[in-house]
Design a protein around this motif. Structure first.
Motif, PDB file in Angstrom:
ATOM      1  N   LYS A  36       0.820  -1.228   0.000  1.00  0.00           N
ATOM      2  CA  LYS A  36       0.000   0.000   0.000  1.00  0.00           C
ATOM      3  C   LYS A  36       0.853   1.277   0.000  1.00  0.00           C
ATOM      4  CE  LYS A  36      -2.750  -0.128   3.562  1.00  0.00           C
ATOM      5  NZ  LYS A  36      -3.527  -0.849   4.592  1.00  0.00           N
ATOM      6  N   ARG A  37       1.823   1.323   0.901  1.00  0.00           N
ATOM      7  CA  ARG A  37       2.624   2.552   1.058  1.00  0.00           C
ATOM      8  C   ARG A  37       3.552   2.748  -0.137  1.00  0.00           C
ATOM      9  NH1 ARG A  37       1.620  -0.454   4.908  1.00  0.00           N
ATOM     10  NH2 ARG A  37       0.614   0.264   6.821  1.00  0.00           N
ATOM     11  N   TRP A  38       4.134   1.652  -0.559  1.00  0.00           N
ATOM     12  CA  TRP A  38       5.052   1.672  -1.713  1.00  0.00           C
ATOM     13  C   TRP A  38       4.330   2.146  -2.982  1.00  0.00           C
ATOM     14  CZ3 TRP A  38       9.948   1.273  -3.369  1.00  0.00           C
ATOM     15  CH2 TRP A  38      10.209   0.806  -4.654  1.00  0.00           C
ATOM     16  N   LYS A  39       3.070   1.718  -3.131  1.00  0.00           N
ATOM     17  CA  LYS A  39       2.283   2.052  -4.313  1.00  0.00           C
ATOM     18  C   LYS A  39       2.135   3.567  -4.494  1.00  0.00           C
ATOM     19  CE  LYS A  39      -1.694   0.031  -6.556  1.00  0.00           C
ATOM     20  NZ  LYS A  39      -2.778  -0.891  -6.405  1.00  0.00           N
ATOM     21  N   VAL A  40       2.076   4.279  -3.371  1.00  0.00           N
ATOM     22  CA  VAL A  40       1.955   5.737  -3.492  1.00  0.00           C
ATOM     23  C   VAL A  40       3.311   6.437  -3.248  1.00  0.00           C
ATOM     24  CG1 VAL A  40      -0.523   5.855  -3.029  1.00  0.00           C
ATOM     25  CG2 VAL A  40       1.076   5.903  -1.101  1.00  0.00           C
ATOM     26  N   ASN A  41       4.371   5.668  -3.493  1.00  0.00           N
ATOM     27  CA  ASN A  41       5.753   6.194  -3.470  1.00  0.00           C
ATOM     28  C   ASN A  41       6.207   6.771  -2.134  1.00  0.00           C
ATOM     29  OD1 ASN A  41       6.114   5.626  -6.188  1.00  0.00           O
ATOM     30  ND2 ASN A  41       5.001   7.504  -6.739  1.00  0.00           N
ATOM     31  N   LEU A  42       5.609   6.332  -1.029  1.00  0.00           N
ATOM     32  CA  LEU A  42       6.052   6.843   0.272  1.00  0.00           C
ATOM     33  C   LEU A  42       7.493   6.397   0.530  1.00  0.00           C
ATOM     34  CD1 LEU A  42       3.045   6.326   2.741  1.00  0.00           C
ATOM     35  CD2 LEU A  42       3.861   8.429   1.670  1.00  0.00           C
ATOM     36  N   PHE A  43       8.252   7.253   1.152  1.00  0.00           N
ATOM     37  CA  PHE A  43       9.625   6.975   1.617  1.00  0.00           C
ATOM     38  C   PHE A  43      10.646   6.789   0.480  1.00  0.00           C
ATOM     39  CE2 PHE A  43       6.516   4.836   4.506  1.00  0.00           C
ATOM     40  CZ  PHE A  43       6.445   5.871   5.412  1.00  0.00           C
ATOM     41  N   CYS A  44      10.242   7.122  -0.765  1.00  0.00           N
ATOM     42  CA  CYS A  44      11.165   6.976  -1.907  1.00  0.00           C
ATOM     43  C   CYS A  44      11.505   8.346  -2.482  1.00  0.00           C
ATOM     44  CB  CYS A  44      10.526   6.139  -3.015  1.00  0.00           C
ATOM     45  SG  CYS A  44      10.231   4.464  -2.473  1.00  0.00           S
ATOM     46  N   ASN A  45      12.653   8.417  -3.122  1.00  0.00           N
ATOM     47  CA  ASN A  45      13.045   9.634  -3.823  1.00  0.00           C
ATOM     48  C   ASN A  45      13.848   9.217  -5.056  1.00  0.00           C
ATOM     49  OD1 ASN A  45      14.049  12.003  -4.755  1.00  0.00           O
ATOM     50  ND2 ASN A  45      14.733  12.767  -2.768  1.00  0.00           N
ATOM     51  N   PRO A  46      13.136   8.901  -6.159  1.00  0.00           N
ATOM     52  CA  PRO A  46      13.825   8.362  -7.341  1.00  0.00           C
ATOM     53  C   PRO A  46      14.933   9.266  -7.854  1.00  0.00           C
ATOM     54  CG  PRO A  46      11.451   8.155  -7.608  1.00  0.00           C
ATOM     55  CD  PRO A  46      11.673   8.974  -6.366  1.00  0.00           C
ATOM     56  N   SER A  47      14.810  10.604  -7.683  1.00  0.00           N
ATOM     57  CA  SER A  47      15.869  11.457  -8.214  1.00  0.00           C
ATOM     58  C   SER A  47      17.174  11.254  -7.440  1.00  0.00           C
ATOM     59  CB  SER A  47      15.448  12.925  -8.186  1.00  0.00           C
ATOM     60  OG  SER A  47      15.268  13.316  -6.852  1.00  0.00           O
ATOM     61  N   LYS A  48      17.071  10.735  -6.201  1.00  0.00           N
ATOM     62  CA  LYS A  48      18.288  10.419  -5.429  1.00  0.00           C
ATOM     63  C   LYS A  48      18.579   8.918  -5.445  1.00  0.00           C
ATOM     64  CE  LYS A  48      18.727  12.044  -1.223  1.00  0.00           C
ATOM     65  NZ  LYS A  48      18.166  12.307   0.140  1.00  0.00           N
ATOM     66  N   ASN A  49      17.791   8.178  -6.259  1.00  0.00           N
ATOM     67  CA  ASN A  49      17.909   6.710  -6.291  1.00  0.00           C
ATOM     68  C   ASN A  49      17.620   6.073  -4.939  1.00  0.00           C
ATOM     69  OD1 ASN A  49      18.467   5.902  -8.930  1.00  0.00           O
ATOM     70  ND2 ASN A  49      20.511   6.800  -8.742  1.00  0.00           N
ATOM     71  N   GLN A  50      16.725   6.722  -4.170  1.00  0.00           N
ATOM     72  CA  GLN A  50      16.385   6.204  -2.845  1.00  0.00           C
ATOM     73  C   GLN A  50      15.066   5.423  -2.910  1.00  0.00           C
ATOM     74  OE1 GLN A  50      16.328   8.941   0.666  1.00  0.00           O
ATOM     75  NE2 GLN A  50      14.286   8.109   0.983  1.00  0.00           N
ATOM     76  N   PHE A  51      15.140   4.115  -2.591  1.00  0.00           N
ATOM     77  CA  PHE A  51      13.938   3.274  -2.627  1.00  0.00           C
ATOM     78  C   PHE A  51      13.839   2.493  -1.308  1.00  0.00           C
ATOM     79  CE2 PHE A  51      15.182   3.955  -7.033  1.00  0.00           C
ATOM     80  CZ  PHE A  51      13.998   4.447  -7.553  1.00  0.00           C
ATOM     81  N   ARG A  52      12.925   2.905  -0.458  1.00  0.00           N
ATOM     82  CA  ARG A  52      12.764   2.259   0.849  1.00  0.00           C
ATOM     83  C   ARG A  52      11.360   1.663   0.952  1.00  0.00           C
ATOM     84  NH1 ARG A  52      17.114   5.306   3.281  1.00  0.00           N
ATOM     85  NH2 ARG A  52      18.522   5.271   1.503  1.00  0.00           N
ATOM     86  N   GLN A  53      11.236   0.583   1.723  1.00  0.00           N
ATOM     87  CA  GLN A  53       9.898  -0.003   1.942  1.00  0.00           C
ATOM     88  C   GLN A  53       9.628  -0.138   3.431  1.00  0.00           C
ATOM     89  OE1 GLN A  53       9.627  -3.663  -0.380  1.00  0.00           O
ATOM     90  NE2 GLN A  53       9.018  -2.510  -2.208  1.00  0.00           N
ATOM     91  N   HIS A  54       8.382   0.175   3.802  1.00  0.00           N
ATOM     92  CA  HIS A  54       7.993   0.101   5.208  1.00  0.00           C
ATOM     93  C   HIS A  54       7.671  -1.356   5.584  1.00  0.00           C
ATOM     94  CE1 HIS A  54       6.206   1.017   9.039  1.00  0.00           C
ATOM     95  NE2 HIS A  54       6.589   2.278   8.893  1.00  0.00           N
ATOM     96  N   PRO A  55       8.186  -1.830   6.739  1.00  0.00           N
ATOM     97  CA  PRO A  55       7.931  -3.230   7.118  1.00  0.00           C
ATOM     98  C   PRO A  55       6.446  -3.574   7.261  1.00  0.00           C
ATOM     99  CG  PRO A  55       9.110  -2.053   8.859  1.00  0.00           C
ATOM    100  CD  PRO A  55       9.130  -1.170   7.664  1.00  0.00           C
ATOM    101  N   LEU A  56       5.620  -2.557   7.515  1.00  0.00           N
ATOM    102  CA  LEU A  56       4.181  -2.866   7.627  1.00  0.00           C
ATOM    103  C   LEU A  56       3.625  -3.349   6.291  1.00  0.00           C
ATOM    104  CD1 LEU A  56       2.770  -0.029   9.920  1.00  0.00           C
ATOM    105  CD2 LEU A  56       3.034  -2.460  10.477  1.00  0.00           C
ATOM    106  N   ASP A  57       4.152  -2.847   5.180  1.00  0.00           N
ATOM    107  CA  ASP A  57       3.738  -3.348   3.864  1.00  0.00           C
ATOM    108  C   ASP A  57       3.993  -4.858   3.781  1.00  0.00           C
ATOM    109  OD1 ASP A  57       2.615  -1.207   2.529  1.00  0.00           O
ATOM    110  OD2 ASP A  57       4.487  -0.528   1.622  1.00  0.00           O
ATOM    111  N   HIS A  58       5.096  -5.289   4.354  1.00  0.00           N
ATOM    112  CA  HIS A  58       5.465  -6.708   4.266  1.00  0.00           C
ATOM    113  C   HIS A  58       4.639  -7.564   5.217  1.00  0.00           C
ATOM    114  CE1 HIS A  58       9.428  -4.616   3.167  1.00  0.00           C
ATOM    115  NE2 HIS A  58       8.741  -4.863   2.070  1.00  0.00           N
TER     116      HIS A  58
END
Ligand SMILES: Nc1ncnc2c1ncn2[C@@H]1O[C@H](COP(=O)(O)OP(=O)(O)O)[C@@H](O)[C@H]1O
Ligand SMILES: O=C(CO)[C@@H](O)[C@@H](O)COP(=O)(O)O
Length: 563
Positions: A36-58
């Motif tokens: 859910k969180r990843w789908k709306v790009n939370l915690f990511c910043n593609p221009s900095k190549n930053q891709f994080r996922q929240h453990p609650l998604d998992h």
């Protein structure tokens, strides 16, 4: 009593569970959950190549998918004898002393540095360079030698070094780090002792420079030269590692109740998606299994006698038992494959998203209908048009390095380029050029394996692109000049995980035996077309020239000024 197993496959965007009959590998039930969180790009910043996922998604995905396959299959809970989990990697997570991901601890819930650092996060390029320089120049053992001789910013130590230098609070609050596949396994089992928990051989060997030759992880003497933190952390990591035919523990009472299972179900040691996928596709010696989705992973196995003391240069490692226990697993791959085409689709969508969809000329209802129609036909139409462009027509030459180059010879600093554009170049020409580029990138990997003495007799394709794009598969067969078999299973990694679970639960004696019985059949085979093969050979040369030019440009002193 019939016996069933569950395989869980954590991909980049979603997690999939399959419930499998151990007699023949048939899929009784499956379920997918999108984060859910990843789908709306939370915690990511593609221009900095930053891709994080929240453990609650998992956690949400774990509970939803397993519960659903168990209840929808209608099988008796006690007949589910094993579970195994595969994930992407290297995707490390900072953990507290109590064995919970830091992002679940008070004060860190919204901090991306406390979350899982996804495989495709390239924020640690500088730290990877530091590790490579030290490994080559410190005067001791080169600990990268079983990882292709180049340590990547996609991997464990580089990512940890980057985070702890950026975030003092995370550094202080973190007791240990776990790969995603280890944490999910740890979560499910009864034993909550971090010291004795069985970590994945696959993850440790391919991404953390673990090797029997130096008795585990690189020694404190080496790590402390990078940062004293790493030397301290080593004590809270592990020495021994385990293959995925091993039981990590029994399902805990808490999770058995949540999932509708019993505590008799065993949970096997975790692994990576690609390695599990290879098992799901019946890997054998001299078979290259390519997992072709967002990225590619290229997996092979070799007997220890055949490979001897040879270290294959420029790949993502050779690890005893990372695919099949007793054999050496070899991994290579491309950091972007389907992602190259997804980028192009995104680029072309700009006027649609920003003009058409913002327009007052059409109603909201019409916009929704239009959006669905475009989505259904976008890649399909580009593919149909690109397929009809003959190779003799001027097609640009492109590089597949849009997310850096994973192999051969990792260099995540590299970027893509397109040459040969003219006023006559249309979108389908560029699409074709990008398809050619991802296939040329694949050819470079095959050439590297072969030049390093690893013989390839058969190529097997699994994953989204292999099953959905006959155009790409035919191009690949022509570029590689080898037939490609496509596995029937939609869920080869999850099936492979289920196969490991069956061995861990004692249903089969070993992984090869279980894979022959339970692995996927094949649904298609693409043969090289002679005249096309010759035309592609010429374009491949241009790809190599462009690649060489871009590598030189990247190294030149003033290049960064132009970025
Ligand atoms: N018909 C197609 N042609 C080309 N690329 C495709 C097609 N269908 C899906 N893709 C690409 O496949 C990738 C998703 O692959 P998949 O195996 O489903 O996921 P993952 O790699 O996350 O496990 C995306 O990058 C998407 O752009
Ligand atoms: O690199 C590895 C495994 O070593 C993969 O987890 C990574 O490429 C992600 O795979 P997907 O493209 O999400 O299937």
């Amino acid at each position: 009593m019939k016996k069933y197993v569950i395989g869980l496959d954590y991909g980049t965007d979603s997690v999939r569970a399959v419930l499998i009959d151990t007699d023949n590998g048939s899929e009784i039930a499956s379920e997918v959950h999108f984060y859910k969180r990843w789908k709306v790009n939370l915690f990511c910043n593609p221009s900095k190549n930053q891709f994080r996922q929240h453990p609650l998604d998992h956690i949400e995905g774990l509970e939803h998918t397993i519960k659903t396959v168990v209840s929808s299959s209608g099988v008796a809970p006690e007949s589910v004898v094993g579970i195994c989990i595969d994930t992407t990697g290297s995707s490390p997570i900072p953990m507290t002393e109590n064995g919970i991901p830091l992002a679940l601890a008070k004060g860190f819930e919204e901090n991306p540095n406390a979350m899982m650092v996804l495989w495709k996060d390239h924020t640690a390029i500088k730290e990877a360079t530091e590790i490579n320089n030290l490994a080559l120049n410190w005067g001791g053992e080169d600990f990268t030698k079983f990882e292709g001789g180049i340590y990547s910013s996609e991997w464990f130590w580089a990512k940890i070094l980057h985070i702890i230098r950026e975030d003092e609070a995370v550094k202080k609050a973190t007791h240990t780090w776990m790969e995603h596949c280890d944490w999910m396994t740890f979560l499910l089992i009864e034993n909550k002792d971090l010291k004795t928990f069985k970590r994945s051989r696959c993850a440790a060997g391919h991404k953390a420079m673990w090797h029997e030759n130096w008795n585990g992880l690189p020694p404190e003497e080496f790590l402390s030269k990078l940062d004293l933190y790493l030397a301290d952390l080593r004590q809270n990591l592990y020495q021994e590692t385990f293959t995925s035919d091993t039981v990590a523990g029994n399902l805990s009472a808490e999770w058995a109740e949540k999932l509708g299972l019993t505590t008799n179900t065993v949970v096997a040691v975790g692994t990576f998606d690609a390695h599990a996928g290879a098992v799901g596709a019946k890997i054998d010696e001299h078979v290259l299994v390519r997992i072709m989705g967002t990225s590619t992973c290229d997996i092979m196995i070799s007997s220890p006698d055949a490979i001897g003391s040879h270290t294959v240069k420029g790949i993502c490692g050779q690890v005893d038992g990372s695919v099949v226990p007793g054999l050496i697993g070899l991994e290579a791959g491309q950091s972007a494959f389907g992602d190259v085409l997804a980028w192009f689709k995104d680029l072309l969508s700009w006027p649609i998203d920003h003009l058409v969809m913002q327009s007052d000329v059409i109603s909201d209802e019409q916009k929704l209908l239009l959006q669905a129609e475009i989505e259904a036909n976008f890649i399909k139409t580009l593919t149909a048009q690109a397929e009809n462009i003959p190779l003799t027509e001027a097609i640009p030459i492109a590089l597949d390095w849009i997310n850096g180059r994973r192999t051969p010879d990792a260099n995540q600093e590299l970027k893509s380029a397109i040459s040969g554009l003219s006023l006559g170049t249309k979108a389908p020409h560029i699409f074709k050029a990008l398809v050619n580029a991802i296939c040329f990138g694949s050819k470079m990997i095959v050439e590297r394996f072969e030049s390093e003495g690893i013989k390839i007799d058969t190529v097997i394709g699994i994953g989204g692109v292999a099953r959905k794009s006959p155009f790409i598969m035919q191009t690949l067969a022509n570029v590689l000049n080898k037939p490609i078999k496509v596995a029937q299973s939609d869920q080869a990694p999850a099936l492979g995980a289920a196969i490991y679970a069956a061995v861990a639960a004692g249903v089969y004696e070993n992984v090869i035996q279980a894979s022959q019985k339970m692995g996927s059949d094949f649904e298609a085979i693409y043969y090289p077309q002679k005249e096309q093969v010759e035309l592609y050979e010429a374009s491949l040369e241009s790809y190599k020239v462009l690649g060489g030019f871009i590598e030189t440009l990247t190294k030149s002193e003033n290049y960064e000024l132009h970025l």
